[in-house]
Scaffold this motif. Structure first.
Motif, PDB file in Angstrom:
ATOM      1  N   ALA A  66      19.014 -13.348  18.932  1.00 44.96           N
ATOM      2  CA  ALA A  66      18.957 -14.121  17.767  1.00 44.96           C
ATOM      3  C   ALA A  66      18.146 -15.751  19.052  1.00 44.96           C
ATOM      4  N   GLY A  67      18.428 -15.029  20.271  1.00 43.94           N
ATOM      5  CA  GLY A  67      18.416 -15.549  21.356  1.00 43.94           C
ATOM      6  C   GLY A  67      16.421 -15.590  21.927  1.00 43.94           C
ATOM      7  N   LEU A  68      16.802 -14.394  22.453  1.00 44.29           N
ATOM      8  CA  LEU A  68      15.517 -13.649  22.455  1.00 44.29           C
ATOM      9  C   LEU A  68      14.859 -14.130  21.723  1.00 44.29           C
ATOM     10  N   PHE A  69      15.066 -13.864  20.511  1.00 43.97           N
ATOM     11  CA  PHE A  69      13.800 -13.555  19.623  1.00 43.97           C
ATOM     12  C   PHE A  69      13.914 -15.561  19.383  1.00 43.97           C
ATOM     13  N   ASP A  70      14.205 -16.332  19.988  1.00 43.89           N
ATOM     14  CA  ASP A  70      14.122 -17.950  19.434  1.00 43.89           C
ATOM     15  C   ASP A  70      13.126 -17.680  20.461  1.00 43.89           C
ATOM     16  N   ALA A  71      13.186 -17.175  21.903  1.00 49.51           N
ATOM     17  CA  ALA A  71      12.395 -17.547  22.918  1.00 49.51           C
ATOM     18  C   ALA A  71      10.586 -16.280  23.391  1.00 49.51           C
ATOM     19  N   GLN A 104      21.368  -6.810  34.543  1.00 50.79           N
ATOM     20  CA  GLN A 104      21.180  -5.495  35.904  1.00 50.79           C
ATOM     21  C   GLN A 104      19.868  -5.417  35.728  1.00 50.79           C
ATOM     22  N   PHE A 105      19.272  -5.720  36.717  1.00 50.85           N
ATOM     23  CA  PHE A 105      17.207  -6.341  36.092  1.00 50.85           C
ATOM     24  C   PHE A 105      17.211  -4.774  38.240  1.00 50.85           C
ATOM     25  N   LEU A 124      17.516 -15.113  29.418  1.00 50.72           N
ATOM     26  CA  LEU A 124      17.274 -13.888  29.994  1.00 50.72           C
ATOM     27  C   LEU A 124      15.723 -13.890  29.731  1.00 50.72           C
ATOM     28  N   ALA A 125      15.175 -14.366  28.437  1.00 48.73           N
ATOM     29  CA  ALA A 125      13.938 -13.574  27.699  1.00 48.73           C
ATOM     30  C   ALA A 125      12.919 -13.536  28.256  1.00 48.73           C
TER      31      ALA A 125
END
Length: 313
Positions: A43-48, A6-7, A304-305
């Motif tokens: 982790a997904g955010l971090f890797d991106a 939700q942005f 989402l990153a």
């Protein structure tokens, strides 16, 4: 509703100018699969390229308290790899009950007990008192042997047994009084004990002379209200902001997000997408679904990153 994000970066107060550099990460409860999903998203955010583990404030509730402690002691990449590399496991039931090992059926029974208590309560404070009393009744019928085993189980999940220097808040509820409790590194409570208390959704967890139950009973599974005063608040909610309590109590996530925004915070929420929702709710304690939940979270985090980077930084 977009269950992935939700942005909405609008604010309704000039107060945000005073806090724009302060960030808060809210990690909601959601059982074993919820914990895996939380780690996956982070982790997904971090890797991106977006590291949210360095937030000025991290709030952890139940499974989210485990995640909050885990990201304080290991990188998101390491934590995700551990979930994916773990040997296949069978389903379990409510944590803090019979050493956390229940067949599938009592999970449904546990949820039914919770619904009945909520239905009989007049407000959130009354609900907490009733939840605490019910847990203490269960405790009176147990031999207490589960407690040291439960603590050992929780401690084994934490990469570090020490509280981090940055601010981490772990939520719980006093089983005797029904009063909300928030542990931090100044509370004089070991990190493993704080997490074990926050995850105690069945039997109450003992620390000293006190007994504590799941932090999700404080107000909801996220407790995002504790992020008041922070300019940017990112909420990860395995249960998608859903609640079992009446909306007119005003304790659900949407009400807390509205209040944070009204006070000048920018708030974003991430929920499991529609393709992975089956892994939560009734299946939240199914250990065999942890790898799939982590992968689903990871894919969401990576996707989402870029959108979240400007908001977070």
């Amino acid at each position: 509703m977009n269950h992935s994000l939700q942005f909405n970066s609008e604010t309704t107060s000039n107060d945000v100018s005073e806090h724009h550099s302060r960030t808060a990460l809210v990690l909601g409860g959601g059982g074993s699969t919820g914990n895996a999903w939380l780690i996956g998203v982070i982790a997904g955010l971090f890797d991106a390229g977006l590291d949210v583990t360095a937030a000025d404030l991290t709030i952890g509730t139940s499974a989210g308290s485990t995640a909050a402690a885990q990201i304080a002691g290991a990188t998101p990449t390491e934590l995700l790899a551990a979930i994916l590399a773990a040997a296949p496991q069978q389903r379990t039931g409510p944590v803090g009950s019979d050493r956390g090992r229940f067949p599938v059926r009592p999970v449904a029974d546990h949820m039914e007990r919770i619904r009945k208590i909520i239905a009989s309560a007049v407000d959130a404070a009354d609900m907490r008192r009733r939840m605490g009393a019910a847990a203490l009744d269960l405790d009176a019928a147990s031999d207490g042997s589960w407690q040291p085993q439960w603590r050992a189980t929780v401690a084994a999940r934490l990469p570090s047994q020490s509280w981090p220097r940055r601010t981490v808040l772990i939520t719980a509820v006093d089983a005797h009084t029904g009063e909300p409790v928030v542990f931090d590194r100044h509370s004089g409570v070991d990190l493993a004990d704080a997490v074990a208390a926050s995850c105690a959704s069945g039997l109450p967890y003992r620390i000293g002379d006190s007994r504590y139950i799941d932090g999700g009973y404080r107000s909801n599974a996220e407790n995002a209200d504790l992020a008041a005063g922070y300019g940017r608040v990112l909420v990860l909610s395995p249960f998608g902001g859903r609640t079992l309590t009446p909306l007119d109590w005003g304790t659900h996530l949407a009400a807390q997000v509205d209040e944070l925004r009204a006070r000048g915070s920018k708030v974003e929420t991430i929920f499991p997408d529609s393709n992975s929702e089956h892994m939560f709710g009734a299946n939240a304690m199914d250990l065999s679904l942890r790898p799939a939940a982590a992968r689903a979270g990871y894919d969401q985090g990576r996707a989402l990153a870029e959108q979240l980077t400007e908001f977070w930084r």
